[in-house]
Design an enzyme around this catalytic site. Structure first.
Site, PDB file in Angstrom:
ATOM      1  N   CYS A 270       0.809  -1.232   0.000  1.00  0.00           N
ATOM      2  CA  CYS A 270       0.000   0.000   0.000  1.00  0.00           C
ATOM      3  C   CYS A 270       0.836   1.274   0.000  1.00  0.00           C
ATOM      4  O   CYS A 270       0.850   2.006  -0.994  1.00  0.00           O
ATOM      5  CB  CYS A 270      -0.920  -0.008   1.215  1.00  0.00           C
ATOM      6  SG  CYS A 270      -2.103  -1.353   1.164  1.00  0.00           S
ATOM      7  N   ILE A 271       1.521   1.540   1.104  1.00  0.00           N
ATOM      8  CA  ILE A 271       2.136   2.867   1.281  1.00  0.00           C
ATOM      9  C   ILE A 271       3.192   3.182   0.206  1.00  0.00           C
ATOM     10  O   ILE A 271       3.236   4.306  -0.290  1.00  0.00           O
ATOM     11  CB  ILE A 271       2.729   3.016   2.716  1.00  0.00           C
ATOM     12  CG1 ILE A 271       1.716   2.572   3.777  1.00  0.00           C
ATOM     13  CG2 ILE A 271       3.174   4.455   2.975  1.00  0.00           C
ATOM     14  CD1 ILE A 271       0.444   3.368   3.844  1.00  0.00           C
TER      15      ILE A 271
END
Ligand SMILES: NC(=O)c1ccc[n+]([C@@H]2O[C@H](COP(=O)([O-])OP(=O)(O)OC[C@H]3O[C@@H](n4cnc5c(N)ncnc54)[C@H](O)[C@@H]3O)[C@@H](O)[C@H]2O)c1
Length: 430
Positions: A270-271
């Site tokens: 994600c990040i």
């Protein structure tokens, strides 16, 4: 609306496309709540495991899975035609980046095509994969509408970002508020009714694009704040200040401050990825997302800084990195998970090996690791520390015995402040 009645009486059948970190917890949670769920995944090994009641996602206990397989509430399959049994289809497939940092929509497109094959009147289709604002309306809707159905009338369509935080025992599928944006009022209403069957809080927003942007704001917020605190860590190092002490004191402020912590680099699905979906889309509007790019540069430089700290540590004992034996402690991208995707440990291992170090690792969650030329097996760090020149804590799993490491390893580089309070000459922090 016929579908609402079916949802409220739990007669509606759910189909989940993609049974990974996002799709499997969702499927099992709904099955446990009394819905019949068909999980479709292209990976036969995963389907076999699931049907045998074996969970490969730590947040989904195998006994929960086995229960719903046994009572017939959940079935996993590699046959997309099984989706024609369902009333609601939830798409949870990967959204990675290409090497050029452009969105790779291959999996979403495939999943939407599989959905279009089985689409029938009255169905609700929800996209959960993280993606750029506009995907639901620009990519999903036209493919489904091409089947001759009227969006919002013949079928309902919504986007609802998944916010699951793997390994977080406090917040799981049920108690993480769910944001939902449909293409029209009926779509939002159907999606809200659906999630309300299982989730404690559902938050409707005005459109799928808003819901898509919500998720990207959340993850960009993290990436940028981690970038800021990583930069502060580099600065503190130059100034001989302990960045961890600074953050601990700053977080005593009861308002207007939220602690973020430096580390060896970003990891996970994600990040490190999602913000680039946003900057890619922004470029189409001739807008440059400068914070995202800058955070990417700072966060991307952290593995190199970790290697520099290992060199500093070895240097204190007049050793060179070339020829030294460096042991990585924890390789998963974050604490208490088995997920290696984008883990900074991989880059650190690669940089060390390139500079002539002999590398090894311990991670109870990751028994084997293949990355580029590296093909390694986790070893018990307690059995081999004597032959190691330097240990490096990359992932601070709770199971490790940190305080005994301090005496067992001749040198320790701690990228997570796992050795908080320890002041020994052989310990080097970020
Ligand atoms: N992992 C997280 O913590 C997290 C959190 C929030 C959101 N997300 C987002 O959720 C989405 C899914 O992520 P994930 O971590 O669950 O990925 P994952 O890789 O764990 O799972 C995806 C699954 O989809 C399957 N798949 C791929 N293509 C398929 C297809 N065409 N048809 C059927 N199945 C297919 C894969 O075999 C895999 O099992 C991504 O967009 C991600 O950004 C992930």
């Amino acid at each position: 609306m016929e579908l609402l009645k079916k949802i409220e009486s739990k007669q509606a059948k759910l189909g989940v496309i993609g049974l990974g970190y996002v799709g499997l917890p969702l499927a099992v949670e709904f099955a446990r709540a009394g819905f019949t769920v068909v999980g479709y995944d292209v990976d036969q090994t995963k389907v076999n495991d699931l049907m045998a009641g074996r969970s490969y996602i730590p947040d989904v206990p195998s006994d929960h899975l086995a229960d719903v397989v046994k009572n017939g509430r959940f079935v996993a399959t590699t046959d997309p035609k099984r989706l024609n049994e369902v009333d609601i289809i939830d798409i949870c497939v990967p959204t990675p980046l290409r090497k050029t940092k452009d969105p790779d929509m291959t999996y979403v497109v495939q999943a939407v095509e599989a959905t279009a094959e089985v689409l029938r009147k009255g169905q609700l289709i929800i996209l959960e994969s993280t993606t750029y604002p506009g995907t639901t309306v620009e990519v999903v809707q036209p493919t489904l509408a091409a089947k001759g159905f009227k969006p919002g009338e013949d079928f309902y369509l919504a986007f609802s970002p998944e916010r699951v935080d793997p390994g977080n025992p406090q917040y799981q599928t049920k108690n993480i508020p769910k944001v939902v944006g449909g293409i029209n009022e009926d779509s939002t209403r159907a999606a809200v009714a659906f999630y309300s069957q299982v989730m404690d809080t559902v938050v409707p927003v005005s459109s799928p694009s808003v819901a898509e942007m919500v998720k990207l704001l959340e993850n960009t917020f993290r990436a940028v704040n981690i970038g800021l605190v990583n930069e502060l860590a580099l600065m503190c190092h130059r100034m001989s200040l302990d960045v961890w002490e600074v953050i601990d004191a700053a977080k005593t402020k009861p308002f207007g401050f939220m602690p973020f912590y430096p580390g060896p680099g970003l990891g996970g699905h994600c990040i490190p990825i999602d913000p680039f979906y946003l900057s890619w889309k922004a470029r189409q509007f001739n807008f440059e997302a400068r914070f995202i790019e800058l955070a990417g540069v700072v966060n991307g430089s952290m593995p190199e800084f970790v290697v520099q700290r290992i060199i500093d540590a070895l240097n204190s004992q007049r050793k060179s990195l070339n020829g030294s034996r460096v042991h990585i402690i924890g390789v998963a991208y974050k604490r208490d998970v088995n997920d290696l995707r984008e883990s900074p440990a991989l880059e650190v291992l690669e940089l060390l090996a390139k500079r002539g170090a002999t590398v090894s690792y311990t991670d109870p969650y990751v028994p084997h690791l293949k990355h580029g030329h590296l093909d390694l097996t986790s070893v018990n760090e307690k059995s081999m520390h004597e032959s190691v020149d330097c240990g490096v804590i990359i992932t601070d799993h709770k199971v490790f015995d940190y305080h005994s490491m301090v005496t067992r390893f001749p040198l320790l580089v701690d990228t997570r402040n796992a050795l908080k309070g320890v002041t020994r000459k052989n310990v080097f922090r970020l």
